[in-house]
Scaffold this motif. Structure first.
Motif, PDB file in Angstrom:
ATOM      1  N   ASP A 121       0.883  -1.156   0.000  1.00  0.00           N
ATOM      2  CA  ASP A 121       0.000   0.000   0.000  1.00  0.00           C
ATOM      3  C   ASP A 121       0.929   1.216   0.000  1.00  0.00           C
ATOM      4  N   GLU A 122       0.633   2.208  -0.812  1.00  0.00           N
ATOM      5  CA  GLU A 122       1.551   3.345  -0.962  1.00  0.00           C
ATOM      6  C   GLU A 122       1.851   4.041   0.365  1.00  0.00           C
ATOM      7  N   ALA A 123       0.833   4.265   1.197  1.00  0.00           N
ATOM      8  CA  ALA A 123       1.055   4.946   2.476  1.00  0.00           C
ATOM      9  C   ALA A 123       1.913   4.090   3.412  1.00  0.00           C
ATOM     10  N   LEU A 124       1.659   2.777   3.446  1.00  0.00           N
ATOM     11  CA  LEU A 124       2.466   1.889   4.290  1.00  0.00           C
ATOM     12  C   LEU A 124       3.913   1.841   3.808  1.00  0.00           C
ATOM     13  N   TRP A 125       4.099   1.877   2.483  1.00  0.00           N
ATOM     14  CA  TRP A 125       5.460   1.904   1.933  1.00  0.00           C
ATOM     15  C   TRP A 125       6.200   3.155   2.397  1.00  0.00           C
ATOM     16  N   GLN A 126       5.533   4.309   2.310  1.00  0.00           N
ATOM     17  CA  GLN A 126       6.178   5.558   2.735  1.00  0.00           C
ATOM     18  C   GLN A 126       6.536   5.512   4.217  1.00  0.00           C
ATOM     19  N   GLU A 127       5.644   4.945   5.034  1.00  0.00           N
ATOM     20  CA  GLU A 127       5.939   4.793   6.463  1.00  0.00           C
ATOM     21  C   GLU A 127       7.151   3.883   6.677  1.00  0.00           C
ATOM     22  N   GLN A 128       7.214   2.775   5.933  1.00  0.00           N
ATOM     23  CA  GLN A 128       8.319   1.834   6.080  1.00  0.00           C
ATOM     24  C   GLN A 128       9.642   2.478   5.674  1.00  0.00           C
ATOM     25  N   VAL A 129       9.635   3.228   4.590  1.00  0.00           N
ATOM     26  CA  VAL A 129      10.853   3.910   4.138  1.00  0.00           C
ATOM     27  C   VAL A 129      11.323   4.906   5.194  1.00  0.00           C
ATOM     28  N   GLN A 130      10.397   5.673   5.747  1.00  0.00           N
ATOM     29  CA  GLN A 130      10.769   6.643   6.775  1.00  0.00           C
ATOM     30  C   GLN A 130      11.338   5.942   8.009  1.00  0.00           C
ATOM     31  N   GLN A 131      10.710   4.843   8.401  1.00  0.00           N
ATOM     32  CA  GLN A 131      11.203   4.073   9.543  1.00  0.00           C
ATOM     33  C   GLN A 131      12.600   3.526   9.271  1.00  0.00           C
ATOM     34  N   ASP A 132      12.807   2.980   8.071  1.00  0.00           N
ATOM     35  CA  ASP A 132      14.125   2.446   7.707  1.00  0.00           C
ATOM     36  C   ASP A 132      15.183   3.539   7.706  1.00  0.00           C
ATOM     37  N   LEU A 133      14.834   4.726   7.197  1.00  0.00           N
ATOM     38  CA  LEU A 133      15.788   5.832   7.166  1.00  0.00           C
ATOM     39  C   LEU A 133      16.131   6.302   8.578  1.00  0.00           C
ATOM     40  N   LEU A 134      15.143   6.342   9.461  1.00  0.00           N
ATOM     41  CA  LEU A 134      15.399   6.756  10.840  1.00  0.00           C
ATOM     42  C   LEU A 134      16.296   5.760  11.571  1.00  0.00           C
ATOM     43  N   LEU A 135      16.070   4.481  11.325  1.00  0.00           N
ATOM     44  CA  LEU A 135      16.880   3.457  11.982  1.00  0.00           C
ATOM     45  C   LEU A 135      18.303   3.434  11.449  1.00  0.00           C
ATOM     46  N   GLY A 136      18.447   3.737  10.180  1.00  0.00           N
ATOM     47  CA  GLY A 136      19.767   3.703   9.563  1.00  0.00           C
ATOM     48  C   GLY A 136      20.325   2.289   9.532  1.00  0.00           C
ATOM     49  N   LEU A 137      21.592   2.184   9.220  1.00  0.00           N
ATOM     50  CA  LEU A 137      22.244   0.888   9.177  1.00  0.00           C
ATOM     51  C   LEU A 137      23.007   0.651  10.465  1.00  0.00           C
ATOM     52  N   PRO A 138      23.094  -0.588  10.894  1.00  0.00           N
ATOM     53  CA  PRO A 138      23.873  -0.889  12.099  1.00  0.00           C
ATOM     54  C   PRO A 138      25.350  -0.587  11.855  1.00  0.00           C
ATOM     55  N   THR A 139      26.064  -0.360  12.934  1.00  0.00           N
ATOM     56  CA  THR A 139      27.500  -0.079  12.834  1.00  0.00           C
ATOM     57  C   THR A 139      28.259  -0.921  13.839  1.00  0.00           C
ATOM     58  N   GLY A 140      29.551  -1.031  13.628  1.00  0.00           N
ATOM     59  CA  GLY A 140      30.445  -1.691  14.578  1.00  0.00           C
ATOM     60  C   GLY A 140      29.997  -3.079  14.973  1.00  0.00           C
ATOM     61  N   ASP A 141      29.802  -3.277  16.281  1.00  0.00           N
ATOM     62  CA  ASP A 141      29.450  -4.578  16.837  1.00  0.00           C
ATOM     63  C   ASP A 141      28.068  -5.051  16.406  1.00  0.00           C
ATOM     64  N   GLN A 142      27.232  -4.139  15.953  1.00  0.00           N
ATOM     65  CA  GLN A 142      25.865  -4.495  15.560  1.00  0.00           C
ATOM     66  C   GLN A 142      25.802  -5.152  14.183  1.00  0.00           C
ATOM     67  N   LEU A 143      26.857  -5.043  13.403  1.00  0.00           N
ATOM     68  CA  LEU A 143      26.854  -5.580  12.037  1.00  0.00           C
ATOM     69  C   LEU A 143      26.833  -7.101  12.039  1.00  0.00           C
ATOM     70  N   THR A 144      25.957  -7.660  11.221  1.00  0.00           N
ATOM     71  CA  THR A 144      25.990  -9.101  11.024  1.00  0.00           C
ATOM     72  C   THR A 144      27.185  -9.442  10.145  1.00  0.00           C
ATOM     73  N   GLU A 145      27.570 -10.679  10.147  1.00  0.00           N
ATOM     74  CA  GLU A 145      28.727 -11.107   9.355  1.00  0.00           C
ATOM     75  C   GLU A 145      28.539 -10.779   7.875  1.00  0.00           C
ATOM     76  N   SER A 146      27.314 -10.970   7.374  1.00  0.00           N
ATOM     77  CA  SER A 146      27.077 -10.721   5.950  1.00  0.00           C
ATOM     78  C   SER A 146      27.141  -9.237   5.591  1.00  0.00           C
ATOM     79  N   LEU A 147      26.967  -8.334   6.572  1.00  0.00           N
ATOM     80  CA  LEU A 147      27.047  -6.898   6.296  1.00  0.00           C
ATOM     81  C   LEU A 147      28.445  -6.322   6.509  1.00  0.00           C
ATOM     82  N   GLN A 148      29.304  -7.049   7.173  1.00  0.00           N
ATOM     83  CA  GLN A 148      30.661  -6.551   7.394  1.00  0.00           C
ATOM     84  C   GLN A 148      31.376  -6.434   6.049  1.00  0.00           C
TER      85      GLN A 148
END
Length: 152
Positions: A121-148
């Motif tokens: 749903d377009e509105a749910l997509w926009q909410e999800q994108v905003q949530q993902d942007l606010l959370l950002g990507l994990p760093t340092g110790d939070q990174l999974t092996e596949s993201l390192q």
């Protein structure tokens, strides 16, 4: 390769027009045949070209029907699976039960995910994108092996 996000509309019969830029590739990949099912992690649908869906089915068939978690996964993914195909106008039908599950009405986002599309749903997509942007990507110790070591 299915990538990019497209804003599209679902008509009153539950059909959505696949953007022209994907149609030739989809006709070559799967003769315009799809399987749509629910996403267990997000309030969206997963639209697989048939050739990609067959790989998912093979994995699901290898799961135990006696293990409760594996059985639940099979029940939900296969139970909601619905086949469709492109019509002459480049449209595909999304089953009413799937549209209701993902709260799809008129305005929808079709989001390429390499081997499948997500339908939001377009509105749910926009909410999800905003949530993902606010959370950002994990760093340092939070990174999974596949993201390192993953960089853009």
């Amino acid at each position: 390769m299915l990538r990019g996000a497209s804003a599209i509309n679902i008509d009153n019969k539950g059909r959505l027009a696949i953007p022209i830029r994907y149609r030739d590739e989809l006709m070559q990949m799967c003769q315009g045949q799809f399987v749509c099912t629910i996403d267990l992690q997000s309030p969206c649908l997963l639209l697989y070209p048939l050739n990609e869906w067959l790989l998912i089915e093979k994995k699901l068939s290898g799961l135990s029907s006696t293990d409760p978690q594996q059985r639940r996964l099979q029940r939900l993914i296969l139970g909601y699976a619905s086949e469709s195909e492109l019509d002459k106008g480049g449209r595909t039908l999304i089953a009413p039960i799937l549209r209701a599950h993902a709260k799809l009405e008129k305005k929808v986002m079709l989001v390429g995910q390499l081997n499948k599309f997500e339908l939001w749903d377009e509105a749910l997509w926009q909410e999800q994108v905003q949530q993902d942007l606010l959370l950002g990507l994990p760093t340092g110790d939070q990174l999974t092996e596949s993201l390192q070591g993953f960089t853009l």
